[in-house]
Design an enzyme around this catalytic site. Structure first.
Site, mmCIF file in Angstrom:
data_model
loop_
_atom_site.group_PDB
_atom_site.id
_atom_site.type_symbol
_atom_site.label_atom_id
_atom_site.label_comp_id
_atom_site.label_asym_id
_atom_site.label_seq_id
_atom_site.Cartn_x
_atom_site.Cartn_y
_atom_site.Cartn_z
ATOM 1 N N PRO A 1 24.678 14.810 69.775
ATOM 2 C CA PRO A 1 25.191 13.519 69.299
ATOM 3 C C PRO A 1 24.926 12.335 70.222
ATOM 4 C CG PRO A 1 26.967 14.802 70.249
ATOM 5 C CD PRO A 1 25.730 15.671 70.315
ATOM 6 N N CYS A 2 23.685 11.886 70.260
ATOM 7 C CA CYS A 2 23.332 10.787 71.148
ATOM 8 C C CYS A 2 23.990 9.469 70.736
ATOM 9 C CB CYS A 2 21.819 10.635 71.243
ATOM 10 S SG CYS A 2 20.992 10.450 69.667
#
Length: 124
Positions: free
Chosen positions: A77-78
């Site tokens: 989950p950047c």
């Protein structure tokens, strides 16, 4: 202690499976960044600086570059990585999309900045 060990093994397995499925090669540095990013829970954010410090580098832009090439999004989950002041910065799909994704996870964003940043900031 045992739970931490199991969680680390789980992350390694997930990354290995994602690498095989994507048929993409990542550097050791990128792998470190992705492993740390994977640990940030929904409803929380982390900074590029915090990830860089945990890895032991001061090149926080390098963290951003690794995340920009993230072939595993949204599994890694950047979108949960923000600037040191809570500002939304650097997202391949655009800041509007990043804000939308964060809001879906319960994080309040106004004017491309995380509201109540100190309370949603994740630290290792």
């Amino acid at each position: 202690m045992l739970q931490k060990y199991i969680n680390n093994i789980r992350i390694k397995i997930i990354l290995t499976i994602l690498l095989i499925k994507s048929n993409k090669m990542v550097t050791k540095f990128e792998e470190k960044v992705y492993k740390l990013c994977k640990k940030v829970p929904k409803g929380r954010v982390i900074t590029y600086k915090e990830i860089g410090n945990k890895i032991g580098i001061k090149g926080y832009r390098a963290v951003g570059m690794a995340l920009n090439k993230n072939p595993f999004a949204p599994k890694i989950p950047c979108h949960r990585v923000v600037g040191s002041d809570g500002n939304l910065v650097g997202f391949a799909s655009g800041l509007k999309k990043k804000a939308e994704m964060l809001r879906k996870e319960g994080i309040d964003v106004k004017n491309n900045k995380v509201v109540d940043f100190g309370n949603v900031l994740f630290r290792f």
